[in-house]
Design an enzyme around this catalytic site. Structure first.
Site, PDB file in Angstrom:
ATOM      1  N   TYR A 164      99.753  29.969  54.664  1.00 45.14           N
ATOM      2  CA  TYR A 164      99.882  29.134  55.876  1.00 45.14           C
ATOM      3  C   TYR A 164      98.781  28.064  55.923  1.00 45.14           C
ATOM      4  O   TYR A 164      99.085  26.875  56.022  1.00 45.14           O
ATOM      5  CB  TYR A 164      99.844  30.020  57.125  1.00 45.14           C
ATOM      6  CG  TYR A 164     101.079  29.897  58.014  1.00 45.14           C
ATOM      7  CD1 TYR A 164     101.908  28.799  57.972  1.00 45.14           C
ATOM      8  CD2 TYR A 164     101.390  30.901  58.938  1.00 45.14           C
ATOM      9  CE1 TYR A 164     103.020  28.694  58.799  1.00 45.14           C
ATOM     10  CE2 TYR A 164     102.494  30.805  59.769  1.00 45.14           C
ATOM     11  CZ  TYR A 164     103.313  29.701  59.690  1.00 45.14           C
ATOM     12  OH  TYR A 164     104.401  29.600  60.508  1.00 45.14           O
ATOM     13  N   GLU A 171     100.039  19.488  54.263  1.00 41.56           N
ATOM     14  CA  GLU A 171     100.767  18.621  55.194  1.00 41.56           C
ATOM     15  C   GLU A 171      99.820  17.619  55.870  1.00 41.56           C
ATOM     16  O   GLU A 171     100.106  16.427  55.948  1.00 41.56           O
ATOM     17  CB  GLU A 171     101.476  19.478  56.254  1.00 41.56           C
ATOM     18  CG  GLU A 171     102.611  20.306  55.658  1.00 41.56           C
ATOM     19  CD  GLU A 171     103.180  21.340  56.624  1.00 41.56           C
ATOM     20  OE1 GLU A 171     103.123  21.132  57.842  1.00 41.56           O
ATOM     21  OE2 GLU A 171     103.672  22.382  56.142  1.00 41.56           O
TER      22      GLU A 171
HETATM   23  C1  LIG Z   1     108.707  16.150  65.890  1.00 40.15           C
HETATM   24  C2  LIG Z   1     107.398  16.396  65.275  1.00 40.15           C
HETATM   25  C3  LIG Z   1     106.962  17.811  65.344  1.00 40.15           C
HETATM   26  C4  LIG Z   1     105.572  17.973  64.870  1.00 40.15           C
HETATM   27  C5  LIG Z   1     105.010  19.299  65.241  1.00 40.15           C
HETATM   28  C6  LIG Z   1     103.690  19.452  64.639  1.00 40.15           C
HETATM   29  C7  LIG Z   1     103.082  20.802  64.904  1.00 40.15           C
HETATM   30  C8  LIG Z   1     103.081  21.629  63.707  1.00 40.15           C
HETATM   31  C9  LIG Z   1     102.322  22.875  63.750  1.00 40.15           C
HETATM   32  C10 LIG Z   1     102.967  23.891  62.854  1.00 40.15           C
HETATM   33  C11 LIG Z   1     102.531  23.844  61.457  1.00 40.15           C
HETATM   34  C12 LIG Z   1     103.490  24.603  60.549  1.00 40.15           C
HETATM   35  C13 LIG Z   1     103.133  24.319  59.174  1.00 40.15           C
HETATM   36  C14 LIG Z   1     104.049  24.999  58.174  1.00 40.15           C
HETATM   37  O1  LIG Z   1     105.083  24.118  57.803  1.00 40.15           O
HETATM   38  C15 LIG Z   1     103.247  25.344  56.989  1.00 40.15           C
HETATM   39  C16 LIG Z   1     103.899  26.400  56.176  1.00 40.15           C
HETATM   40  O2  LIG Z   1     104.931  26.929  56.385  1.00 40.15           O
HETATM   41  S1  LIG Z   1     102.978  26.825  54.876  1.00 40.15           S
HETATM   42  C17 LIG Z   1     103.765  28.230  54.136  1.00 40.15           C
HETATM   43  C18 LIG Z   1     103.431  29.526  54.832  1.00 40.15           C
HETATM   44  N1  LIG Z   1     104.369  29.696  55.853  1.00 40.15           N
HETATM   45  C19 LIG Z   1     104.803  30.862  56.270  1.00 40.15           C
HETATM   46  O3  LIG Z   1     104.385  31.915  55.831  1.00 40.15           O
HETATM   47  C20 LIG Z   1     105.878  30.792  57.271  1.00 40.15           C
HETATM   48  C21 LIG Z   1     105.718  31.826  58.246  1.00 40.15           C
HETATM   49  N2  LIG Z   1     106.653  31.538  59.274  1.00 40.15           N
HETATM   50  C22 LIG Z   1     107.773  32.229  59.421  1.00 40.15           C
HETATM   51  O4  LIG Z   1     108.036  33.159  58.731  1.00 40.15           O
HETATM   52  C23 LIG Z   1     108.767  31.864  60.468  1.00 40.15           C
HETATM   53  O5  LIG Z   1     109.017  30.550  60.387  1.00 40.15           O
HETATM   54  C24 LIG Z   1     108.364  32.259  61.870  1.00 40.15           C
HETATM   55  C25 LIG Z   1     109.441  31.765  62.826  1.00 40.15           C
HETATM   56  C26 LIG Z   1     107.040  31.604  62.223  1.00 40.15           C
HETATM   57  C27 LIG Z   1     108.197  33.765  61.973  1.00 40.15           C
HETATM   58  O6  LIG Z   1     109.263  34.423  61.623  1.00 40.15           O
HETATM   59  P1  LIG Z   1     109.914  35.580  62.524  1.00 40.15           P
HETATM   60  O7  LIG Z   1     109.443  35.560  63.934  1.00 40.15           O
HETATM   61  O8  LIG Z   1     111.363  35.461  62.310  1.00 40.15           O
HETATM   62  O9  LIG Z   1     109.295  36.880  61.939  1.00 40.15           O
HETATM   63  P2  LIG Z   1     109.956  37.950  61.045  1.00 40.15           P
HETATM   64  O10 LIG Z   1     110.235  37.411  59.709  1.00 40.15           O
HETATM   65  O11 LIG Z   1     109.040  39.120  61.092  1.00 40.15           O
HETATM   66  O12 LIG Z   1     111.365  38.277  61.719  1.00 40.15           O
HETATM   67  C28 LIG Z   1     111.508  38.753  63.058  1.00 40.15           C
HETATM   68  C29 LIG Z   1     112.869  39.387  63.213  1.00 40.15           C
HETATM   69  O13 LIG Z   1     113.905  38.435  63.051  1.00 40.15           O
HETATM   70  C30 LIG Z   1     114.722  38.792  61.941  1.00 40.15           C
HETATM   71  N3  LIG Z   1     115.113  37.557  61.267  1.00 40.15           N
HETATM   72  C31 LIG Z   1     114.529  36.386  61.364  1.00 40.15           C
HETATM   73  N4  LIG Z   1     115.140  35.487  60.623  1.00 40.15           N
HETATM   74  C32 LIG Z   1     116.153  36.127  60.023  1.00 40.15           C
HETATM   75  C33 LIG Z   1     117.158  35.746  59.106  1.00 40.15           C
HETATM   76  N5  LIG Z   1     117.238  34.486  58.622  1.00 40.15           N
HETATM   77  N6  LIG Z   1     118.043  36.673  58.703  1.00 40.15           N
HETATM   78  C34 LIG Z   1     117.977  37.938  59.140  1.00 40.15           C
HETATM   79  N7  LIG Z   1     117.043  38.370  60.020  1.00 40.15           N
HETATM   80  C35 LIG Z   1     116.148  37.469  60.448  1.00 40.15           C
HETATM   81  C36 LIG Z   1     113.810  39.646  61.096  1.00 40.15           C
HETATM   82  O14 LIG Z   1     114.508  40.481  60.229  1.00 40.15           O
HETATM   83  C37 LIG Z   1     113.107  40.430  62.173  1.00 40.15           C
HETATM   84  O15 LIG Z   1     113.978  41.393  62.718  1.00 40.15           O
HETATM   85  P3  LIG Z   1     113.462  42.818  63.219  1.00 40.15           P
HETATM   86  O16 LIG Z   1     112.392  42.551  64.243  1.00 40.15           O
HETATM   87  O17 LIG Z   1     114.672  43.469  63.738  1.00 40.15           O
HETATM   88  O18 LIG Z   1     112.908  43.488  62.004  1.00 40.15           O
END
Ligand SMILES: CCCCCCCCCCCCC[C@@H](O)CC(=O)SCCNC(=O)CCNC(=O)[C@H](O)C(C)(C)COP(=O)(O)OP(=O)(O)OC[C@H]1O[C@@H](n2cnc3c(N)ncnc32)[C@H](O)[C@@H]1OP(=O)(O)O
Length: 242
Positions: A164, A171
């Site tokens: 992250y 970015e």
């Molecule tokens: C218009 C101009 C806008 C400008 C805005 C500027 C502000 C910017 C600030 C933000 C900066 C972000 C920078 C970013 O781009 C940099 C990077 O990404 S670098 C790489 C590292 N990144 C990561 O590691 C990403 C981490 N983020 C995420 O994983 C997700 O996006 C997030 C939404 C943040 C978190 O994910 P989530 O809440 O979904 O967590 P879980 O994975 O634990 O899932 C929770 C439960 O949901 C189920 N789930 C979710 N998605 C799916 C799917 N596609 N299919 C099936 N199930 C899904 C998951 O299984 C969990 O279920 P349960 O609780 O039942 O187990």
């Protein structure tokens, strides 16, 4: 003891059947979606590795993968829809910020400001996004299929700790590098006087976007740390509603 469905009225039984078939359709869709996204980011990883092996440097790498990147990153907008319609239990706001900031980066920075496409910072965020997304979508796919290998679960909830900040650094450096070109070209900007009587300065807007990382990024990071504690250490976490 009889289940509530056995006790319930015909109407209740019909509702339960509807819920069950809805969740079967939702699961089928999510499985298809996650497999497609895993494959898409794998294609990107292979394309980047091949480019680097053949050319020996990163000049032209962005251009060579930009179509595939735009397609799959834009397709991720469906994740916001998944949360909004309730087929995944994730915050619409958290997902919306994550997805929109990436789409903004792809379309309005990397794609539009050609002079920065060969910067190292672009390669940095591309590599970080690619590794992260292959892990994340394969995590969701294997979870839906009830065959999740522990190393994927471990990677999903540990790699982000380093990835992250690295992705954010890539970015922010890219946007910062783009600023002089945006100022010089006046792109996406509207100066007064004009027939709409509106002024917009894309240069200032990009500075505001950079500043908005200060309050927004920690929220995403802490959200992931909470998810990590919940999934890897079984902690019960009470989430606030959106
Ligand atoms: C218009 C101009 C806008 C400008 C805005 C500027 C502000 C910017 C600030 C933000 C900066 C972000 C920078 C970013 O781009 C940099 C990077 O990404 S670098 C790489 C590292 N990144 C990561 O590691 C990403 C981490 N983020 C995420 O994983 C997700 O996006 C997030 C939404 C943040 C978190 O994910 P989530 O809440 O979904 O967590 P879980 O994975 O634990 O899932 C929770 C439960 O949901 C189920 N789930 C979710 N998605 C799916 C799917 N596609 N299919 C099936 N199930 C899904 C998951 O299984 C969990 O279920 P349960 O609780 O039942 O187990």
């Amino acid at each position: 003891m009889a289940s509530s469905e056995e006790d319930g009225s015909v109407e209740e039984k019909e509702n339960n059947n509807k819920k069950r078939s809805k969740s079967a359709i939702a699961t089928a869709w999510l499985t298809f979606y996650n497999i497609t996204m895993t494959a898409g980011w794998l294609v990107l990883a292979v394309a980047m590795a091949r480019f680097y092996i053949q050319k020996g440097n990163h000049r032209g790498l962005y251009k060579s993968i930009s179509r595939t990147l735009k397609f799959f990153q834009t397709f991720a907008l469906l994740e916001v829809v998944h949360c909004a319609v309730g087929i995944v239990r994730t915050s619409v706001i958290v997902t919306g910020v994550q997805v929109c900031s990436r789409i903004f980066m792809v379309w309005f920075v990397a794609n539009s400001i050609k002079q920065i496409q060969n910067e190292e910072s672009v390669v940095l965020f591309l590599v970080v996004w690619t590794v992260t997304e292959i892990t994340r979508y394969s995590f969701y796919t294997f979870s839906l299929l009830n065959h999740l290998p522990y190393f994927i679960k471990w990677a999903r909830y540990n790699m982000f700790i380093v990835m992250y900040p690295l992705g954010v650094a890539g970015e922010l450096i890219t946007i910062y590098t783009a600023l002089p070109y945006v100022r010089k070209s006046g792109m996406f900007s509207m100066r007064l006087p004009n027939k709409y009587n509106v002024s917009f300065d894309y240069y200032i807007f990009l500075i505001i976007v950079m500043l908005s990382y200060i309050p927004l990024f920690p929220q995403l990071y802490f959200h992931m740390l909470r998810q990590r504690r919940k999934v890897l250490h079984g902690e019960v976490i009470v989430e606030k509603d959106d």
